[in-house]
Design a protein around this motif. Structure first.
Motif, mmCIF file in Angstrom:
data_model
loop_
_atom_site.group_PDB
_atom_site.id
_atom_site.type_symbol
_atom_site.label_atom_id
_atom_site.label_comp_id
_atom_site.label_asym_id
_atom_site.label_seq_id
_atom_site.Cartn_x
_atom_site.Cartn_y
_atom_site.Cartn_z
ATOM 1 N N UNK A 130 -1.279 2.301 -8.394
ATOM 2 C CA UNK A 130 -0.528 1.238 -7.714
ATOM 3 C C UNK A 130 0.300 1.778 -6.557
ATOM 4 N N UNK A 131 0.669 3.083 -6.614
ATOM 5 C CA UNK A 131 1.501 3.663 -5.566
ATOM 6 C C UNK A 131 0.673 4.391 -4.504
ATOM 7 N N UNK A 132 -0.616 4.572 -4.728
ATOM 8 C CA UNK A 132 -1.481 5.201 -3.721
ATOM 9 C C UNK A 132 -2.003 4.131 -2.767
ATOM 10 N N UNK A 133 -1.076 3.610 -1.983
ATOM 11 C CA UNK A 133 -1.371 2.486 -1.096
ATOM 12 C C UNK A 133 -1.596 2.994 0.323
ATOM 13 N N UNK A 134 -2.634 2.450 0.979
ATOM 14 C CA UNK A 134 -2.920 2.735 2.391
ATOM 15 C C UNK A 134 -3.225 1.416 3.077
ATOM 16 N N UNK A 135 -3.162 1.450 4.407
ATOM 17 C CA UNK A 135 -3.465 0.229 5.168
ATOM 18 C C UNK A 135 -4.916 -0.187 4.966
ATOM 19 N N UNK A 136 -5.775 0.784 4.917
ATOM 20 C CA UNK A 136 -7.191 0.475 4.744
ATOM 21 C C UNK A 136 -7.452 -0.199 3.393
ATOM 22 N N UNK A 137 -6.828 0.330 2.307
ATOM 23 C CA UNK A 137 -7.010 -0.277 0.984
ATOM 24 C C UNK A 137 -6.351 -1.639 0.918
ATOM 25 N N UNK A 138 -5.240 -1.800 1.645
ATOM 26 C CA UNK A 138 -4.570 -3.095 1.660
ATOM 27 C C UNK A 138 -5.419 -4.141 2.363
ATOM 28 N N UNK A 139 -6.024 -3.766 3.507
ATOM 29 C CA UNK A 139 -6.858 -4.731 4.237
ATOM 30 C C UNK A 139 -8.107 -5.106 3.446
ATOM 31 N N UNK A 140 -8.579 -4.188 2.620
ATOM 32 C CA UNK A 140 -9.776 -4.482 1.842
ATOM 33 C C UNK A 140 -9.504 -5.523 0.764
ATOM 34 N N UNK A 141 -8.255 -5.676 0.366
ATOM 35 C CA UNK A 141 -7.932 -6.680 -0.652
ATOM 36 C C UNK A 141 -7.752 -8.066 -0.070
ATOM 37 N N UNK A 142 -7.726 -8.174 1.277
ATOM 38 C CA UNK A 142 -7.522 -9.471 1.918
ATOM 39 C C UNK A 142 -8.852 -10.153 2.181
#
Length: 824
Positions: free
Chosen positions: A312-324
């Protein structure tokens, strides 16, 4: 709700619901207002688009006509035109990706906030901020591509206004989320980093905010029982789905244990989470610093160096955009946006918490929390009415504290000491209350018992009580058979001890109290470890002075009651004797002082004082009884009763006096204590004979000589102090009486008088048995020698004179006492 809660609690719930409704209404108003402006703008844009579409269709028709009239352009020029169109199309796609992110951001932010993923929401907000700044700061670049953002896309500014409002909401929601005691260390770390990134707060300040929010949640738990909230959030709901009722009913021991454990869990989770999130170990950094380092690290090092971090704390912009949704569309964003990282200086003091600061903050918070916990424990434990409930609650809480490995050894001992202090205070209060109630009940019962004698109600005689059948348990009685047998056995034992129903009722108030206290100390307060042993020792040491006070006040109460009784009537003397019986029981067979768990010196002191009070009461009884018997039987009306003055018999006056004295001694009820009875009878007989001396009750006749000889026989074999003087006085009185006899009187010889007195004593030994000395025994070989210690009376009819003849009154009738004997 009105049936379950009090009015104040319902008002509190109403206030909470109204505040929530106002907040939701304000959020709805803001959301609808923004959407309404967007709708108006969209409608205007639709009309403009319709006009543009119409012009576009017209332009297309003109273009079609123009193209049909022109020649085919050369190939090189066609290639150059297509390249320009591709570049313009890519620019438009890039712009659409920027605008798409801004348009989708509000909805995604709402979803992340509702799912309590504040770290991801803060990251998305910061990414939206960067996208908006990229659009605004690079307007000239866009203008070179033929795109004028302010004129052609005013929607960007309005959309950013909608997104910018989420900053305060994310910070507010994240701050409130820190209050949740059940939040994991990962969730708390993510929430703390949210405040660090959005509010630019140092991690030390973030730690302070976390501890402050936990203090507020702890204060809600500790307010349980004050009427501030109808239910504690930690207690959950009952099995039927309804909240547990508090209201006016007292909480149960289980509820008190649950709320105390919930408060301890809040404290423990706060301390544990603070150290898990912000504490640096000797081999690794804290979770918060590791996440900040992960954010700024290269993508090639993230998978290896930070593999221990939670996903949950290994967050990146790329992983965040993939969830949208439409995540593929965001791939058109430039690299500096697709691989965006929030600006974090891992080497700055703001990005770390020093061990000294962490230790100081945690210790300060823990001290304040435990201080408030002490006050709440004292308030909660008031509803624990028995020592067993307190001890069971203590055992459960200590077991929970020892099983929680988040505390350091000193902190574990501190919390255990707080629980022990609260339990010690409550147990001491319970014991003090039990002792006070026992004293009050004893005072009320003895006053009620003493007052009952004035209403012509008397206590049962010891001999009558001995032959009464105790109630038998029937088959329909409830409870185990062994308990019924023990109850019947206890009743028989009390009868053998001479304890009457009224006496047992008064003493039961003290003995039941002592039995309950003994059960607490021997069974409930079981020793488990060193701390428990010290606690039990301290409890008993604190209990001793209160128990000593009770013992002293019990004797003082008996003394006060006996002092308030005057010897003016038979009923008052009976009540005085009853008080003496109570003192006698306390000084001898009562289980009160032995079960009270006091020191031997206290036991001896109480028994000595009770025995002294008993002897004082017996002396008062003795004086009244002897005085009353002598004054009744030797009054002016009874001294003139004619008797055969030359017969070797006792006068009616002395016979009745001795019978009444025997009856009074039997009624006193100390026959089972032979030594005490012998001592008491000796002193009573001495007083009786001395009173007869002072009354000059012996007639100057042969009968008077016989009466004196008879009293000498009764006084034989008595070794108590004073008997030598009494016997010498009797001998002197007998000699003086013989000298005063008329000359014509026929005086039997000394041997005849002695034989007659011995024979008379043998015939009356059963009537006067209580007055005879146990050492008085005539050597005889008869079978009944053991039952008739004064010898077997002669059956010679010439010598035998019935007792009824000597007991006749002046009118020839029998006294009432002998009528009762004949009837019996």
């Amino acid at each position: 709700m009105f049936a379950k809660y009090t009015v104040s609690e319902v008002k509190f719930v109403q206030h909470q619901l109204r505040a929530d409704a106002d907040a939701k209404q304000e959020e709805l108003r803001l959301m609808v207002g923004e959407r309404y402006r967007d709708l108006l703008q969209a409608s205007t844009s639709i009309i403009s688009m319709a006009r543009s579409s119409k012009r576009l269709l017209e332009a297309l028709d003109e273009t079609k006509s123009a193209i049909s009239d022109q020649k085919v352009p050369p190939l090189p020029r066609k290639s150059i035109a297509n390249g320009a169109q591709d570049t313009h199309l890519h620019t438009l796609q890039l712009l659409s990706a920027h605008i798409k992110l801004l348009l989708d951001a509000p909805e995604h932010l709402w979803r992340l906030i509702e799912r309590k993923k504040y770290f991801a929401a803060a990251w998305l907000y910061l990414l939206s901020d960067v996208v908006y700044r990229a659009l605004r700061h690079e307007e000239e670049t866009w203008a070179d591509q033929g795109i004028h953002l302010r004129e052609q896309f005013p929607l960007i500014g309005r959309q950013w206004e909608a997104v910018s409002q989420f900053r305060s909401q994310i910070v507010h929601k994240a701050t409130l989320a820190l209050r949740e005691p059940a939040a994991s260390s990962t969730d708390v770390c993510a929430t703390a980093l949210t405040l660090h990134l959005l509010d630019s707060r140092p991690l030390t300040e973030t730690l302070t905010v976390f501890l402050t929010q936990r203090s507020r949640s702890l204060s809600v738990l500790l307010s349980y029982g004050l009427g501030k909230s109808p239910m504690s959030p930690s207690l959950g709901r009952a099995a039927n789905g309804h909240p547990p009722e508090q209201g006016d009913s007292k909480p149960t021991a289980r509820q008190i244990k649950d709320i105390t454990q919930a408060a301890l869990d809040n404290i423990a989770s706060t301390v544990k989470t603070s150290r898990d999130v912000f504490e640096n170990s000797s081999s690794s950094s804290s979770i918060a610093e590791s996440v900040l380092g992960y954010i700024q690290s290269d993508s090639t090092l993230q998978s290896s160096a930070y593999a221990s971090l939670p996903t949950e704390l290994q967050l990146t912009t790329e992983s965040l955009l993939m969830t949208l949704p439409s995540s593929t569309h965001f791939m058109l964003l430039p690299a500096h946006l697709k691989f965006y990282k929030p600006a974090v200086d891992v080497n700055s003091p703001k990005s770390r918490v020093s061990p000294a600061d962490l230790r100081r903050e945690v210790i300060t918070w823990l001290e304040k929390a435990t201080t408030t916990l002490k006050v709440s424990l004292d308030r909660w434990f008031v509803d624990l009415s028995t020592v067993k409930n307190v001890w069971t609650t203590r055992h459960s809480l200590r077991k929970w504290i020892l099983s929680f490995n988040a505390f350091q050894e000193q902190e574990t001992k501190g919390l255990s000491d707080i629980i022990d202090a609260a339990c010690r205070k409550r147990i001491s209060t319970i014991w003090r209350l039990v002792l006070s109630q026992a004293e009050t009940s004893f005072r009320e019962s003895i006053l009620q018992a003493v007052s009952s004698f004035s209403g012509h109600q008397t206590d049962a005689l010891p001999m009558q009580n001995l032959f009464q059948n105790p109630p038998l348990t029937t088959m329909a009685s409830t409870g185990p058979a062994d308990a019924s047998f023990q109850k019947y056995k206890s009743s028989l034992r009390k009868q053998l001890l001479g304890r009457t129903a009224l006496l047992d009722e008064v003493l039961r108030t003290l003995e039941s109290c002592a039995r309950a206290l003994q059960n607490d100390m021997t069974q409930v307060l079981s020793t488990e470890d060193g701390d428990t042993t010290r606690l039990v020792h301290d409890l008993k040491a604190e209990y001793q002075p209160d128990a000593m006070v009770l013992c002293s006040r019990v004797v003082q109460q008996l003394d006060n009651v006996s002092s308030s009784i005057s010897e003016q009537s038979e009923a008052e003397v009976e009540s005085l004797v009853f008080v003496g019986k109570i003192a006698n029981e306390l000084a001898s067979t009562s289980s009160f002082v032995s079960n009270l768990c006091v020191e031997n010196s206290t036991i001896e002191d109480l028994r000595e004082k009770a025995a002294a009070l008993r002897e004082t009461i017996v002396e008062r009884w003795r004086i009244y009884t002897v005085s009353n018997i002598v004054s009744t039987n030797y009054s002016s009306s009874s001294t003139n009763i004619p008797t055969a003055s030359t017969s070797l018999t006792l006068s009616w006056n002395l016979t009745n006096s001795l019978l009444e004295l025997t009856y009074a001694v039997q009624k006193l009820g100390i026959a089972r204590e032979s030594s005490r009875q012998t001592h008491m009878v000796d002193k009573t007989l001495q007083l009786f004979i001395n009173t007869l001396f002072d009354k000059a009750a012996f007639s100057e006749s042969v009968q008077g000589v016989f009466e004196i000889t008879f009293l000498e026989k009764i006084s034989l074999d008595r070794e108590n102090v004073g008997w030598n003087a009494v016997r010498a006085r009797l001998e002197q009185l007998k000699a003086d009486t013989k000298l005063k006899l008329p000359p014509a009187t026929t005086v039997p010889d000394e041997e005849s008088v002695e034989h007659g007195a011995s024979e008379y004593l043998a015939r009356t030994q059963l009537l006067f048995g209580a007055l005879l000395s146990p050492r008085l025994h005539v050597n005889t070989q008869e079978k009944l020698g053991g039952l008739l210690p004064c010898g077997i009376p002669s059956v010679d009819q010439r010598e035998f004179q019935p007792v009824m003849e000597v007991a006749k009154s002046a009118d020839g009738s029998l006294p009432q006492r002998f009528n009762e004997i004949l009837v019996a």
